[in-house]
Design a protein around this motif. Sequence first.
Motif, PDB file in Angstrom:
ATOM      1  N   PRO A 202       0.953  -1.413   0.321  1.00 17.97           N
ATOM      2  CA  PRO A 202      -0.207  -0.342  -0.090  1.00 17.97           C
ATOM      3  C   PRO A 202       0.416   1.178  -0.214  1.00 17.97           C
ATOM      4  O   PRO A 202       1.681   1.613   0.883  1.00 17.97           O
ATOM      5  CB  PRO A 202      -0.647   0.085   1.288  1.00 17.97           C
ATOM      6  CG  PRO A 202      -0.261  -1.378   1.453  1.00 17.97           C
ATOM      7  CD  PRO A 202       0.459  -2.158   1.165  1.00 17.97           C
ATOM      8  N   VAL A 203       0.108   2.149  -0.926  1.00 24.94           N
ATOM      9  CA  VAL A 203       1.050   3.679  -0.865  1.00 24.94           C
ATOM     10  C   VAL A 203      -0.006   4.121   0.125  1.00 24.94           C
ATOM     11  O   VAL A 203       1.148   5.241   0.852  1.00 24.94           O
ATOM     12  CB  VAL A 203       0.997   4.344  -1.698  1.00 24.94           C
ATOM     13  CG1 VAL A 203       1.399   5.271  -2.032  1.00 24.94           C
ATOM     14  CG2 VAL A 203       1.525   3.759  -2.746  1.00 24.94           C
ATOM     15  N   LEU A 204      -0.823   4.139   0.986  1.00 27.51           N
ATOM     16  CA  LEU A 204      -2.063   4.765   2.050  1.00 27.51           C
ATOM     17  C   LEU A 204      -1.955   4.253   2.860  1.00 27.51           C
ATOM     18  O   LEU A 204      -2.344   2.927   3.426  1.00 27.51           O
ATOM     19  CB  LEU A 204      -3.002   4.736   1.137  1.00 27.51           C
ATOM     20  CG  LEU A 204      -3.917   6.098   0.367  1.00 27.51           C
ATOM     21  CD1 LEU A 204      -5.310   5.897  -0.423  1.00 27.51           C
ATOM     22  CD2 LEU A 204      -3.701   7.520   0.711  1.00 27.51           C
ATOM     23  N   HIS A 205      -1.204   4.906   3.818  1.00 31.23           N
ATOM     24  CA  HIS A 205      -0.568   3.834   5.672  1.00 31.23           C
ATOM     25  C   HIS A 205      -1.597   4.159   6.777  1.00 31.23           C
ATOM     26  O   HIS A 205      -1.584   5.988   6.225  1.00 31.23           O
ATOM     27  CB  HIS A 205       0.744   4.426   6.049  1.00 31.23           C
ATOM     28  CG  HIS A 205       1.675   3.089   4.943  1.00 31.23           C
ATOM     29  ND1 HIS A 205       2.967   3.072   5.246  1.00 31.23           N
ATOM     30  CD2 HIS A 205       1.368   2.363   3.428  1.00 31.23           C
ATOM     31  CE1 HIS A 205       3.254   2.586   4.425  1.00 31.23           C
ATOM     32  NE2 HIS A 205       2.590   1.725   3.461  1.00 31.23           N
ATOM     33  N   PRO A 206      -2.455   4.175   7.834  1.00 30.02           N
ATOM     34  CA  PRO A 206      -3.049   3.950   8.450  1.00 30.02           C
ATOM     35  C   PRO A 206      -2.055   4.847   9.632  1.00 30.02           C
ATOM     36  O   PRO A 206      -3.051   5.244  10.537  1.00 30.02           O
ATOM     37  CB  PRO A 206      -3.735   2.506   8.796  1.00 30.02           C
ATOM     38  CG  PRO A 206      -3.339   1.653   8.843  1.00 30.02           C
ATOM     39  CD  PRO A 206      -2.346   2.728   7.512  1.00 30.02           C
ATOM     40  N   HIS A 219      -7.065  12.505   4.003  1.00 23.81           N
ATOM     41  CA  HIS A 219      -7.763  11.900   4.432  1.00 23.81           C
ATOM     42  C   HIS A 219      -9.434  10.840   4.232  1.00 23.81           C
ATOM     43  O   HIS A 219      -9.016  11.605   2.896  1.00 23.81           O
ATOM     44  CB  HIS A 219      -8.924  13.066   5.873  1.00 23.81           C
ATOM     45  CG  HIS A 219     -10.316  12.779   6.914  1.00 23.81           C
ATOM     46  ND1 HIS A 219      -9.913  12.222   7.701  1.00 23.81           N
ATOM     47  CD2 HIS A 219     -11.680  12.359   6.011  1.00 23.81           C
ATOM     48  CE1 HIS A 219     -11.535  11.756   8.035  1.00 23.81           C
ATOM     49  NE2 HIS A 219     -11.975  11.555   7.263  1.00 23.81           N
ATOM     50  N   HIS A 220      -9.509   9.855   4.682  1.00 25.90           N
ATOM     51  CA  HIS A 220     -10.573   9.246   3.472  1.00 25.90           C
ATOM     52  C   HIS A 220     -11.880   9.230   3.421  1.00 25.90           C
ATOM     53  O   HIS A 220     -12.172   9.422   5.129  1.00 25.90           O
ATOM     54  CB  HIS A 220     -10.027   7.583   3.599  1.00 25.90           C
ATOM     55  CG  HIS A 220     -10.850   6.427   2.793  1.00 25.90           C
ATOM     56  ND1 HIS A 220     -12.193   6.321   2.648  1.00 25.90           N
ATOM     57  CD2 HIS A 220     -10.210   5.848   1.694  1.00 25.90           C
ATOM     58  CE1 HIS A 220     -12.574   5.398   1.968  1.00 25.90           C
ATOM     59  NE2 HIS A 220     -11.469   5.342   0.825  1.00 25.90           N
ATOM     60  N   ASN A 221     -12.099   9.737   3.003  1.00 24.89           N
ATOM     61  CA  ASN A 221     -13.941  10.444   2.986  1.00 24.89           C
ATOM     62  C   ASN A 221     -15.010   8.906   3.894  1.00 24.89           C
ATOM     63  O   ASN A 221     -15.788   9.255   5.074  1.00 24.89           O
ATOM     64  CB  ASN A 221     -14.428  11.240   2.578  1.00 24.89           C
ATOM     65  CG  ASN A 221     -13.713  12.362   1.912  1.00 24.89           C
ATOM     66  OD1 ASN A 221     -13.475  13.144   3.651  1.00 24.89           O
ATOM     67  ND2 ASN A 221     -13.718  12.568   1.245  1.00 24.89           N
ATOM     68  N   ALA A 222     -14.730   8.203   2.964  1.00 26.25           N
ATOM     69  CA  ALA A 222     -15.685   7.142   3.124  1.00 26.25           C
ATOM     70  C   ALA A 222     -15.418   6.187   4.795  1.00 26.25           C
ATOM     71  O   ALA A 222     -16.450   6.204   5.347  1.00 26.25           O
ATOM     72  CB  ALA A 222     -15.668   5.888   2.339  1.00 26.25           C
ATOM     73  N   LEU A 223     -13.963   6.654   4.703  1.00 27.16           N
ATOM     74  CA  LEU A 223     -13.894   5.418   6.017  1.00 27.16           C
ATOM     75  C   LEU A 223     -13.878   6.808   7.081  1.00 27.16           C
ATOM     76  O   LEU A 223     -13.941   5.980   8.390  1.00 27.16           O
ATOM     77  CB  LEU A 223     -13.105   4.345   6.290  1.00 27.16           C
ATOM     78  CG  LEU A 223     -13.215   3.370   5.068  1.00 27.16           C
ATOM     79  CD1 LEU A 223     -11.168   3.023   4.732  1.00 27.16           C
ATOM     80  CD2 LEU A 223     -13.609   2.005   4.963  1.00 27.16           C
ATOM     81  N   ASP A 224     -13.575   7.593   6.886  1.00 28.95           N
ATOM     82  CA  ASP A 224     -14.169   8.573   7.712  1.00 28.95           C
ATOM     83  C   ASP A 224     -12.694   8.148   9.062  1.00 28.95           C
ATOM     84  O   ASP A 224     -12.764   8.644  10.514  1.00 28.95           O
ATOM     85  CB  ASP A 224     -14.750   8.674   8.517  1.00 28.95           C
ATOM     86  CG  ASP A 224     -14.673  10.344   9.808  1.00 28.95           C
ATOM     87  OD1 ASP A 224     -13.771  11.075   9.196  1.00 28.95           O
ATOM     88  OD2 ASP A 224     -15.162  10.132  11.085  1.00 28.95           O
ATOM     89  N   ILE A 225     -11.054   8.100   7.929  1.00 31.26           N
ATOM     90  CA  ILE A 225     -10.348   7.723   8.834  1.00 31.26           C
ATOM     91  C   ILE A 225      -8.454   8.339   8.388  1.00 31.26           C
ATOM     92  O   ILE A 225      -8.890   9.114   7.179  1.00 31.26           O
ATOM     93  CB  ILE A 225      -9.336   6.708   8.746  1.00 31.26           C
ATOM     94  CG1 ILE A 225      -9.418   5.509   7.213  1.00 31.26           C
ATOM     95  CG2 ILE A 225     -10.316   5.490   9.778  1.00 31.26           C
ATOM     96  CD1 ILE A 225      -8.746   4.563   7.439  1.00 31.26           C
TER      97      ILE A 225
END
Length: 532
Positions: A202-206, A219-225
Motif C-alpha cells: 500500500p501507498v496509503l498507510h493508516p 483523509h479517507h472520506n468513506a471510512l472517515d479515517i
Amino acid sequence: MASEEELIAARRRHIEALEATGASAYPNDFEGDDDKRREVVAIAADEAKCAKLPTEDELPEDAALYPLYGRVMAKRGPFLVIKTPHGNAQALVRKDNLSDSEAAQLKAVDLADHVAVEGPLLRTRTGALTVKALRYRHLSKALLPPPDKWHGLSDVEKRYRERYVDLFANEGVAEVFRARSAVVSEMRHFLEARGFLEVETPVLHPLLGGATARPFATHHNALDIPLFLRVAPELYLKRLVVGGLDKVFEVARTFRNEGVSTKHNPEFTLIELYQAYATYEDLMDLTEAMYRAVDVRLRREFPQLCEGRSFDLEPPFARVTMREAIVRAVDMSGRDGVAETPWASVLDKAVVYDEQRMAEACGELVPKLPRADQQAFKGARTYGGRVSAVFEAAAEPVLDRLYRTGDGSAALPVFITEHPVEVSPLARRNDQDPRFVDRFELFMLNRETCNAFSELNDPDDQAQRFKAQMEQKAEGDEEAMDYDHDYVRALRHGMPPTAGLGVGVDRLVMTLCNQPSIRDVLLFPLLKPEAR
C-alpha cells in the motif's frame, strides 16, 4: 521581437492554410514503422554506411522507400532536420517531388511541427544521409516555437518546469532518463535472477511507520479515517517475510514532507528488498555486486554519461564503522585534501569511544558552532545520538577524501556500519555492543545511496522501541513513528532472521550519471507554483 500571442497567431494562420488543402492540423490516422525509422537513424549515425549510399544522380528507379517522421528541428533550404527518439536524420523535401496537396502542406510547416516523409535514401555532397521525400504529410502543429531556435532551453527552473520542452530542445536530457530506466531494469533483473519476488504494497498507510520522516497526511472520506502517504514500504514488506515470502522487493514511490535540495525531493523512488535467513553483511556483498552490474550496463549503453567520474566501483568498497570514520576525519583534518573540521580541536580516538568524554566534547564545542549546525545536536542527548550527529557534521562531508583507491586517484564507495540504536528504531541490536545496531549506509561522493540492516525480529524489543518513538512524538518530534500494534502482532507469529535494504534510485542515478542535482534525474521535480 514578436510576443507569444503574435507567434501563436502566425501559426494559427498556417493551420488555416493546412485546412484549406483538406489536411487536418491534428490528424490521428498515421501509422508509422518504427523499425524502419530506427534503421534510417542508425545509418545516419554511421559514416561508413552513409558512404555506401548513392548520390541523388545515382538513385535507381526501384530504390527502396524508407519512412522518417518526428519533430522538425531545423529548416535549411530544402532540407528538414527531423528529431526522433532514436536520434536525428534529415529529409530533402522539394515541392517538385510532391503532389499539389503535399506541396501546400509543406508551405505551412513551422519549427517544432511533427511531419512524416517517405522516400529513398541518398548521400549528400557532405556525406550525410538524406531521405529524398517522395511523400510528405503534416502530422501535428506546434503553436509555440522551440526555445532560442534550438540553441537550447537554458533557464534551469524553466527546464524543470517545462520538461516537455527540455527533452526535445536540449540534447542529452532524454539520455539521462533512458539511463535511469536502465538502472531500474538492471536492478530488477539482478534481483529476479537471485530468486526475489517483486510485490506491491500500500501507498496509503493508516499509521506513520517504516522510517523516521515527516509524512504527508490525508483523509479517507468513506471510512472517515486519517491516512498517510507512505514514507517507506518497510513494515508491509516485512509482514510478507513473516508470511513465508523469503525474498521480496518493491520499486516503491515514496513520499516525505521534507525540504527540497540538490539531494532531496518530497516524492522519490526506493527499491526496497528483504531477504530471510541473511544478515546485513550478506547485503553488503549483494549491494556491491548489484551496483557493479548496474554500472557495467550503464558504461556499455551510456558511456557519455559515465565520463569524468571521480569515483571507482571496481576495487572492494570501503567498510568502516561510524566511529572509525569520525576518528579518521579528525586525524586527517586540514591535510591530504580533507577540509578542516572544528571537531579536531576536541576529539581524538579516546574521546570518541568514551561516553562521558564525548558528552563533554559536544558540550564544549556545540555552543560555539553556527546556529544552523547546532540544530543537528538538538535531540542528541545520548551517546549514540551524539555519535550520529558528529558523524554527519565531521565525517560525512569528507568521506570521498577519507577513503580512496590505492593510488589516490578516485574515491571509493563507503559502507558506514555500526549505527547507534537511537537513530535505528527498526534495526537489530549488535550482540557485542547493544548500544549499536547491525546496519550500514552506503555513501558515494558523500551521498547516501542506500540503507540496510539486520531486521529487528524480537517483538518485545520492537514494542519498546515503538514506545520510545511515541515518547519522542509526545515531545514534539513530527518525524517519530506511531505504535504499530499489527506489526508487533505479526512479529509475534515469528519472523525469521532477515536483512533488508533500501536503495534511493534518484541519488544512485545522480551519482552514476554525473548529474549535479536530484532534479536532473526526476522528470517532474516538485517546484513552487508558477507566478501568474
